[in-house]
Design an enzyme around this catalytic site. Structure first.
Site, short mmCIF file in Angstrom:
data_model
loop_
_atom_site.label_atom_id
_atom_site.label_comp_id
_atom_site.label_asym_id
_atom_site.label_seq_id
_atom_site.Cartn_x
_atom_site.Cartn_y
_atom_site.Cartn_z
N ARG A 16 -9.49 0.36 9.34
CA ARG A 16 -8.88 -1.06 9.48
C ARG A 16 -9.92 -1.78 10.54
O ARG A 16 -9.78 -3.10 10.74
CB ARG A 16 -7.58 -1.17 10.60
CG ARG A 16 -6.43 -1.60 9.33
CD ARG A 16 -5.22 -0.99 10.17
NE ARG A 16 -4.12 -2.08 9.75
CZ ARG A 16 -3.10 -1.50 9.47
NH1 ARG A 16 -2.83 -0.21 8.89
NH2 ARG A 16 -2.04 -2.30 8.93
N ARG A 63 11.95 -1.28 11.29
CA ARG A 63 10.63 -1.35 12.01
C ARG A 63 10.68 -2.44 12.90
O ARG A 63 10.73 -3.74 12.46
CB ARG A 63 9.50 -1.40 10.94
CG ARG A 63 9.10 -0.15 10.31
CD ARG A 63 7.99 -0.28 9.34
NE ARG A 63 6.87 -1.06 9.88
CZ ARG A 63 5.71 -0.92 9.12
NH1 ARG A 63 5.52 -0.38 8.08
NH2 ARG A 63 4.69 -1.69 9.61
N LYS A 68 0.93 -1.31 -0.02
CA LYS A 68 -0.17 0.05 -0.01
C LYS A 68 0.75 1.33 -0.07
O LYS A 68 0.67 2.21 -0.77
CB LYS A 68 -0.87 -0.07 1.34
CG LYS A 68 -1.86 -1.13 1.41
CD LYS A 68 -2.80 -1.05 2.47
CE LYS A 68 -2.09 -1.18 3.86
NZ LYS A 68 -1.85 -2.66 4.35
N ARG A 103 0.08 -9.76 12.85
CA ARG A 103 -0.35 -8.61 12.24
C ARG A 103 -1.38 -9.22 11.20
O ARG A 103 -2.37 -8.61 10.97
CB ARG A 103 0.71 -7.50 11.56
CG ARG A 103 1.16 -6.96 12.54
CD ARG A 103 2.85 -6.50 12.18
NE ARG A 103 2.79 -5.63 10.95
CZ ARG A 103 3.75 -5.79 10.20
NH1 ARG A 103 5.08 -6.10 10.65
NH2 ARG A 103 3.76 -4.83 9.29
N ARG A 159 11.71 -6.79 4.35
CA ARG A 159 11.60 -5.18 4.57
C ARG A 159 12.46 -5.04 5.88
O ARG A 159 13.06 -4.16 6.10
CB ARG A 159 10.28 -4.80 4.54
CG ARG A 159 10.03 -3.38 4.68
CD ARG A 159 8.65 -2.95 4.75
NE ARG A 159 7.69 -3.15 5.72
CZ ARG A 159 6.36 -2.80 5.74
NH1 ARG A 159 5.83 -2.27 4.60
NH2 ARG A 159 5.60 -2.93 6.68
P1 ADP Z 1 1.20 -2.65 7.86
O1 ADP Z 1 0.07 -2.48 6.70
O2 ADP Z 1 2.52 -3.03 7.10
O3 ADP Z 1 0.95 -3.59 9.01
P2 ADP Z 1 1.16 -0.05 8.79
O4 ADP Z 1 2.38 1.01 8.75
O5 ADP Z 1 0.24 0.61 8.17
O6 ADP Z 1 1.78 -1.36 8.35
O7 ADP Z 1 0.81 -0.04 10.51
C1 ADP Z 1 1.66 -0.55 11.48
C2 ADP Z 1 0.95 -0.77 12.70
O8 ADP Z 1 0.04 0.51 13.15
C3 ADP Z 1 -0.15 -1.78 12.69
O9 ADP Z 1 0.17 -3.21 13.01
C4 ADP Z 1 -1.01 -1.21 13.89
O10 ADP Z 1 -0.62 -1.55 15.02
C5 ADP Z 1 -0.87 0.26 13.69
N1 ADP Z 1 -2.06 1.04 12.83
C6 ADP Z 1 -1.94 1.54 11.68
N2 ADP Z 1 -3.00 1.88 11.27
C7 ADP Z 1 -4.16 1.57 12.21
C8 ADP Z 1 -5.57 1.63 12.37
N3 ADP Z 1 -6.01 2.26 11.16
N4 ADP Z 1 -5.95 1.24 13.36
C9 ADP Z 1 -5.39 0.95 14.24
N5 ADP Z 1 -3.87 0.63 14.33
C10 ADP Z 1 -3.16 1.05 13.24
#
Ligand code: ADP
Length: 217
Positions: free
Chosen positions: A116, A161, A41, A173, A155
């Site tokens: 989400r 990260r 994404k 996740r 990654r």
């Molecule tokens: P990825 O999609 O690779 O898991 P992101 O950078 O989108 O990575 O998100 C990393 C973390 O940030 C998630 O695992 C979660 O803990 C938190 N997070 C991100 N977006 C949300 C959301 N919309 N609601 C709740 N937690 C979120």
């Protein structure tokens, strides 16, 4: 707890409905870029935001910025992120609202990592109504789970990260995605706004697939 969360954000409650409901916002193009962790994404959003002149909001990036700057929000988010869990809805929704409010002149938004959960999808729909606008589409990158794990471990070698460095957290996740997020496909499908795209291939090919959908909106 509620006041504490509110105080984490500078929320402008003084705006009247009429003030925010400007006619030109109807022309906005708002896209939810969707898919499990590691689907690509962020990579695609970087290309699409330039191509369509949209503001890209990644909730993950905003959380990481706050962690880096050791804000209260960052400390709270980190406690969830390190375990591979979602940050609570109320915190995330308030943060998203504040990010949208920072861009009053946007042509539209690419939402990456939001919504989400069902509650987040409702909150986003309400926010769009407030802006006299709407979500035009959810465009989803479809990638097999085992490919996701391989990509995220790769990654993790360079991203720094912590949630990419550990296979157990990566799998958690993905599990969290199936528990809480995957159902959003049905939510947008019910509004005829769901478009799935094969997320395996070259970056350019995948951009082309996404663009085919976005150009028709
Ligand atoms: P990825 O999609 O690779 O898991 P992101 O950078 O989108 O990575 O998100 C990393 C973390 O940030 C998630 O695992 C979660 O803990 C938190 N997070 C991100 N977006 C949300 C959301 N919309 N609601 C709740 N937690 C979120």
């Amino acid at each position: 707890m509620l006041n504490c969360i509110r105080s984490l954000f500078r929320i402008n409650n003084n705006k009247s409905k009429n003030e925010s409901a400007k006619g030109d916002l109807l022309k906005m193009k708002n896209i939810v870029l969707f898919g499990p962790p590691g689907a690509g994404k962020g990579t695609q959003a970087d290309v699409l935001k330039e191509k369509y002149q949209l503001v890209h909001i990644s909730t993950g990036d905003v959380f990481r910025y706050n962690i880096k700057n050791e804000t209260e929000l960052g400390k709270l988010a980190k406690s969830y992120m390190d375990k591979g869990h979602l940050v609570p809805d109320e915190v995330t929704i308030n943060m998203l609202n504040a990010e949208v409010d920072k861009n009053p002149k946007a042509n539209g938004f690419i939402f990456d990592g939001f919504p989400r959960t069902a509650a987040q999808a409702e909150a986003l729909a309400n926010l769009m109504v407030e802006k006299n606008s709407q979500i035009n589409a959810m465009v989803a990158l479809e990638v097999d789970d085992e490919v996701l794990v391989t990509r995220l471990l790769e990654r993790g070698k360079s991203s720094g990260r912590p949630d990419d460095a550990n296979e157990e957290v990566i799998r958690e996740r993905i599990a969290e995605y199936y528990r809480k997020t995957d159902i959003l496909k049905d939510y947008y499908q019910a509004e005829n706004k769901y478009f799935g795209v094969d997320g395996v291939g070259s970056i350019e090919d995948i951009t082309d697939r996404l663009s085919t959908v976005i150009d028709k909106l």
